[in-house]
Design an enzyme around this catalytic site. Structure first.
Site, PDB file in Angstrom:
ATOM      1  N   ARG B 132       0.799  -1.231   0.000  1.00 21.18           N
ATOM      2  CA  ARG B 132       0.000   0.000   0.000  1.00 21.18           C
ATOM      3  C   ARG B 132       0.830   1.278   0.000  1.00 21.18           C
ATOM      4  O   ARG B 132       0.354   2.331   0.416  1.00 21.18           O
ATOM      5  CB  ARG B 132      -0.981   0.029   1.178  1.00 21.18           C
ATOM      6  CG  ARG B 132      -1.977  -1.127   1.169  1.00 21.18           C
ATOM      7  CD  ARG B 132      -3.140  -0.882   2.099  1.00 21.18           C
ATOM      8  NE  ARG B 132      -3.962  -2.075   2.207  1.00 21.18           N
ATOM      9  CZ  ARG B 132      -3.792  -2.999   3.144  1.00 21.18           C
ATOM     10  NH1 ARG B 132      -2.830  -2.865   4.041  1.00 21.18           N
ATOM     11  NH2 ARG B 132      -4.585  -4.048   3.174  1.00 21.18           N
ATOM     12  N   LYS B 154       1.598  10.977 -11.949  1.00 22.60           N
ATOM     13  CA  LYS B 154       0.719  10.023 -12.644  1.00 22.60           C
ATOM     14  C   LYS B 154       1.470   8.727 -12.864  1.00 22.60           C
ATOM     15  O   LYS B 154       2.544   8.718 -13.478  1.00 22.60           O
ATOM     16  CB  LYS B 154       0.324  10.580 -14.003  1.00 22.60           C
ATOM     17  CG  LYS B 154      -0.845  11.518 -13.970  1.00 22.60           C
ATOM     18  CD  LYS B 154      -1.281  11.734 -15.402  1.00 22.60           C
ATOM     19  CE  LYS B 154      -2.466  12.627 -15.531  1.00 22.60           C
ATOM     20  NZ  LYS B 154      -2.909  12.707 -16.936  1.00 22.60           N
ATOM     21  N   GLU B 196       6.576  16.852 -26.320  1.00 25.90           N
ATOM     22  CA  GLU B 196       5.977  17.288 -25.047  1.00 25.90           C
ATOM     23  C   GLU B 196       6.532  18.649 -24.629  1.00 25.90           C
ATOM     24  O   GLU B 196       5.834  19.451 -24.010  1.00 25.90           O
ATOM     25  CB  GLU B 196       6.227  16.248 -23.950  1.00 25.90           C
ATOM     26  CG  GLU B 196       5.561  14.893 -24.184  1.00 25.90           C
ATOM     27  CD  GLU B 196       4.062  14.853 -23.836  1.00 25.90           C
ATOM     28  OE1 GLU B 196       3.495  15.878 -23.410  1.00 25.90           O
ATOM     29  OE2 GLU B 196       3.462  13.779 -24.021  1.00 25.90           O
ATOM     30  N   LYS B 238       4.764  22.468 -16.013  1.00 25.66           N
ATOM     31  CA  LYS B 238       3.947  21.339 -15.576  1.00 25.66           C
ATOM     32  C   LYS B 238       3.698  21.418 -14.075  1.00 25.66           C
ATOM     33  O   LYS B 238       2.591  21.151 -13.597  1.00 25.66           O
ATOM     34  CB  LYS B 238       4.618  20.012 -15.939  1.00 25.66           C
ATOM     35  CG  LYS B 238       3.722  18.844 -15.601  1.00 25.66           C
ATOM     36  CD  LYS B 238       3.995  17.586 -16.367  1.00 25.66           C
ATOM     37  CE  LYS B 238       2.916  16.559 -16.016  1.00 25.66           C
ATOM     38  NZ  LYS B 238       3.206  15.233 -16.521  1.00 25.66           N
ATOM     39  N   GLU B 248      -6.210  16.014 -11.185  1.00 24.62           N
ATOM     40  CA  GLU B 248      -6.803  16.154 -12.506  1.00 24.62           C
ATOM     41  C   GLU B 248      -8.306  16.413 -12.466  1.00 24.62           C
ATOM     42  O   GLU B 248      -9.072  15.805 -13.206  1.00 24.62           O
ATOM     43  CB  GLU B 248      -6.525  14.892 -13.341  1.00 24.62           C
ATOM     44  CG  GLU B 248      -6.582  15.161 -14.816  1.00 24.62           C
ATOM     45  CD  GLU B 248      -5.922  14.063 -15.637  1.00 24.62           C
ATOM     46  OE1 GLU B 248      -5.937  12.915 -15.201  1.00 24.62           O
ATOM     47  OE2 GLU B 248      -5.403  14.371 -16.704  1.00 24.62           O
ATOM     48  N   ARG B 252      -5.597  20.690 -14.880  1.00 24.31           N
ATOM     49  CA  ARG B 252      -4.535  19.786 -15.301  1.00 24.31           C
ATOM     50  C   ARG B 252      -4.798  19.126 -16.652  1.00 24.31           C
ATOM     51  O   ARG B 252      -3.876  18.715 -17.340  1.00 24.31           O
ATOM     52  CB  ARG B 252      -4.369  18.715 -14.222  1.00 24.31           C
ATOM     53  CG  ARG B 252      -3.240  17.780 -14.497  1.00 24.31           C
ATOM     54  CD  ARG B 252      -2.984  16.927 -13.286  1.00 24.31           C
ATOM     55  NE  ARG B 252      -1.985  15.929 -13.603  1.00 24.31           N
ATOM     56  CZ  ARG B 252      -1.302  15.245 -12.699  1.00 24.31           C
ATOM     57  NH1 ARG B 252      -1.531  15.462 -11.425  1.00 24.31           N
ATOM     58  NH2 ARG B 252      -0.410  14.361 -13.043  1.00 24.31           N
ATOM     59  N   ASN B 256      -3.063  17.609 -21.530  1.00 23.62           N
ATOM     60  CA  ASN B 256      -3.431  16.584 -22.495  1.00 23.62           C
ATOM     61  C   ASN B 256      -3.620  17.138 -23.904  1.00 23.62           C
ATOM     62  O   ASN B 256      -4.173  16.459 -24.772  1.00 23.62           O
ATOM     63  CB  ASN B 256      -4.718  15.881 -22.040  1.00 23.62           C
ATOM     64  CG  ASN B 256      -4.423  14.537 -21.416  1.00 23.62           C
ATOM     65  OD1 ASN B 256      -3.628  13.786 -21.940  1.00 23.62           O
ATOM     66  ND2 ASN B 256      -5.064  14.250 -20.303  1.00 23.62           N
ATOM     67  N   HIS B 259      -3.293  14.965 -26.897  1.00 26.22           N
ATOM     68  CA  HIS B 259      -3.248  13.591 -26.397  1.00 26.22           C
ATOM     69  C   HIS B 259      -4.516  12.802 -26.702  1.00 26.22           C
ATOM     70  O   HIS B 259      -4.476  11.578 -26.736  1.00 26.22           O
ATOM     71  CB  HIS B 259      -2.998  13.583 -24.889  1.00 26.22           C
ATOM     72  CG  HIS B 259      -1.562  13.870 -24.532  1.00 26.22           C
ATOM     73  ND1 HIS B 259      -0.923  15.031 -24.890  1.00 26.22           N
ATOM     74  CD2 HIS B 259      -0.637  13.128 -23.843  1.00 26.22           C
ATOM     75  CE1 HIS B 259       0.324  15.007 -24.432  1.00 26.22           C
ATOM     76  NE2 HIS B 259       0.524  13.871 -23.799  1.00 26.22           N
ATOM     77  N   HIS B 263      -3.661   9.493 -28.230  1.00 26.52           N
ATOM     78  CA  HIS B 263      -3.951   8.177 -27.650  1.00 26.52           C
ATOM     79  C   HIS B 263      -4.678   7.281 -28.647  1.00 26.52           C
ATOM     80  O   HIS B 263      -4.451   6.070 -28.697  1.00 26.52           O
ATOM     81  CB  HIS B 263      -4.786   8.333 -26.370  1.00 26.52           C
ATOM     82  CG  HIS B 263      -4.001   8.850 -25.213  1.00 26.52           C
ATOM     83  ND1 HIS B 263      -4.605   9.337 -24.064  1.00 26.52           N
ATOM     84  CD2 HIS B 263      -2.671   8.948 -24.996  1.00 26.52           C
ATOM     85  CE1 HIS B 263      -3.665   9.721 -23.218  1.00 26.52           C
ATOM     86  NE2 HIS B 263      -2.483   9.495 -23.756  1.00 26.52           N
ATOM     87  N   HIS B 276       4.857   7.547 -28.361  1.00 20.51           N
ATOM     88  CA  HIS B 276       3.892   8.450 -27.738  1.00 20.51           C
ATOM     89  C   HIS B 276       4.086   9.899 -28.213  1.00 20.51           C
ATOM     90  O   HIS B 276       3.135  10.569 -28.623  1.00 20.51           O
ATOM     91  CB  HIS B 276       4.029   8.362 -26.212  1.00 20.51           C
ATOM     92  CG  HIS B 276       3.167   9.321 -25.458  1.00 20.51           C
ATOM     93  ND1 HIS B 276       1.786   9.228 -25.429  1.00 20.51           N
ATOM     94  CD2 HIS B 276       3.478  10.415 -24.717  1.00 20.51           C
ATOM     95  CE1 HIS B 276       1.295  10.213 -24.692  1.00 20.51           C
ATOM     96  NE2 HIS B 276       2.295  10.947 -24.251  1.00 20.51           N
TER      97      HIS B 276
END
Lengths: 376, 376
Positions: B132, B154, B196, B238, B248, B252, B256, B259, B263, B276
């Site tokens: 955890r 992330k 990016e 960022k 998010e 935030r 993207n 993206h 994606h 990517h």
């Protein structure tokens, strides 16, 4: 209130508020319409609700929950997992993700865990991970889940090398403890839940322990008022401990009383062979004896109270032999993967005096000697 | 500083502090002894360090990191995963858990992610879930990872039905961006990272965009000072966005930009077929055109600057056809599983004006028309 009479709409509902700043949430404890009317006020908003349950619980309670959720969410999905601790693994968790992604569930989906501790742990972990976190609600249908796994935000799955090794701290938005669901619970499952209830005595509140000694027969007979009190007090104690230590840095470890031995019993006998609560009961006896052995309990009074209470609750008091030849070594091996272990030294939750617990490193030789003395 | 000269021990180290209350951490950007001496001060305490890397990076940098960590930790373990986005799944993640549990790594273990974005994402998610949560440190060895995946917490793995669908928000304790590691980076990987970097212009800082237009040749030639500036400014932007919105909830999402289309390209072509960053570059061109189509960019100036900058950075500007017959439908299908989707409506990050971004629901018909217009 007798076990068979339906709860009146005005029956009492107890509320325990878990205070964790932005992640605070209420636990509602009660039965019937009065419980669910109050619960509905707290349902998280979302584009869909996804009920995660198992094949044992689904025929009993899925339909009622679904009907209630359909009034609040445009879409209600359901996933019924195979039942049992042996399914608390990645393969089964993935069934939840498959259902969510296969049905286009987005980040505004709300997961509902309808079942016992395994369902709660897996649904909570799925909610923690799905798209990096969606809201979830616990509807625990076993006493164990109501008093224990619904408080504290611990979610996890098992790994072949250790129980609850893969998981997250993740809080539900709401917990609904419906006492009516305990009526269908097998007797040994009720006992298993009572083990965790009894635990709160030696680690925190001996007054509650005395109440349990006086009321254990009512609890076993499923008296609703007695159950509501036991659940509420257990949640309150756990909440007090968890609020002070959300991520298990210290104090919270006392909730693991009996669990270091207990986890070894569960793993050593094969997950599912011993119920968690039964293993914890036998583990509490060992942990009390270890406390005695280390001089923390000068007289044997507490053990003389703990053992008959466990017995009246229908719980085992003797730990099983895990290996015919090298039993103590096997226990130590299994206990060393415990999450409390630091630098190879096993740390146990011990009591001194009853009502107060602490964590302590214990030399392997001392623990081995105790195991040799206690296990036939 | 030329590409081939070794960095002097006194070379400049830039520091970006990510402010997230109890989970704040520094990003150090530099090279050579001066970078690592400063990094060592921030190594988290622990009983062991576990380096997670891949089979491509291991022969290059594992030994040096291991030697450094051995001075700080009683035990240093290593796990080398197969390389590539197609391995960013549960099976590979489990190799980390197997190694941790198989070696008795406890809750005081510290994970070190040595590699690109895939290693960072998987190590971070493993650290989030193992018992955890255990501490982890990012040592990103690609430009993409240095400017993007090492900031923001992330972490995730892919699911066959969607990229990064299973994960957690989990912050590292430290990020060490060693510019020297970029020397072994294949050209197309450096370009992918620049995609990016370029993104931060249109969504936040057109002054930085102008600097990139003036310095793109230096970046492609791996000028150390230019790289350090580009990495620092990207991390700062960022960080500013993430600090305002850790989980998010809103702002935030502008990170993207490009993206949503990107994606779909990655998933539609099969993970690993398009890098990517390349998919994001082609996605940014589509997102800019969509912004134009919706009237957010009255003149075409920005597209006329974006396209040549991407080209100089070695990036594709045209999106591929994903289906011979029903191309737009296929894009829409794939974009609908995007985490920004709400109630079935696809939400895009659009710019208006360049330097400012926002998220907007766009009707399927409009997006489909754009795709038909733009993809041959």
């Amino acid at each position: 209130m007798s076990q068979s009479s339906p709860a009146p709409a005005t029956a009492a509902v107890d509320v325990v508020d878990i205070a964790l700043d932005a992640r605070s949430y209420p636990i509602l404890i009660g039965q019937g319409e009065s419980l669910w009317q109050q619960a509905e006020v707290h349902f998280p908003k979302g584009t869909s609700a996804v009920i995660v349950t198992n094949t044992t619980v689904a025929p009993l309670y899925l339909q009622a929950l679904r009907q209630r959720l359909e009034r609040h969410y445009p879409k209600v999905l359901e996933v019924a997992l195979p039942d049992g601790e042996q399914h608390k693994n990645w393969q089964t968790l993935n069934l939840i993700f498959d259902a969510l992604l296969g049905n286009g569930a987005d980040r505004k989906a709300v997961l509902y865990a309808l079942g016992g501790g395994v369902i709660g742990d897996m649904t909570g972990f799925a909610a923690a991970c799905y798209m990096r976190g969606v809201p979830f609600v616990q509807v625990p249908t076993t006493l164990l889940a109501q008093v224990d796994s619904s408080v504290g935000g611990k979610t996890a799955i098992n790994h072949p090398l250790g129980k609850n090794m893969i998981g997250a701290f993740y809080q539900p938005r709401l917990v609904v403890c419906d006492i009516d669901t305990l009526r269908t619970l097998p007797t040994e499952q009720l006992s298993a839940g009572l083990a965790e209830v009894i635990k709160y005595g030696p680690i925190y509140d001996m007054e509650f322990f005395a109440w349990l000694e006086a009321n254990v027969e009512r609890l076993v007979a499923q008296d609703a008022d007695a159950l509501r009190h036991a659940i509420r007090r257990s949640c309150e104690i756990k909440a007090a401990v968890v609020s002070a230590d959300e991520t298990e840095a210290g104090l919270r470890e006392i909730l693991n009383f009996g669990h270091t031995f207990g986890h070894a019993i569960e793993a050593g006998m094969g997950y599912g062979a011993w119920l968690h609560g039964h293993a914890v009961a036998a583990g509490m006896v060992l942990a009390t004896r270890l406390s005695q052995k280390l001089g923390h309990l000068p007289d044997a009074d507490f053990l003389a109270r703990l053992v008959p209470l466990l017995q009246k609750a229908g719980l085992p008091i003797e730990a099983p032999r895990l290996d015919p030849a090298r039993n103590a070594e096997r226990y130590l091996e299994l206990m060393r993967v415990d999450k409390k272990t630091q630098g190879g030294a096993i740390r146990f939750v011990l009591i001194a005096p009853p009502g107060q617990a602490h964590t302590e490193k214990v030399a392997d030789a001392v623990a081995a000697q105790l195991l040799d003395e206690c296990i036939a």
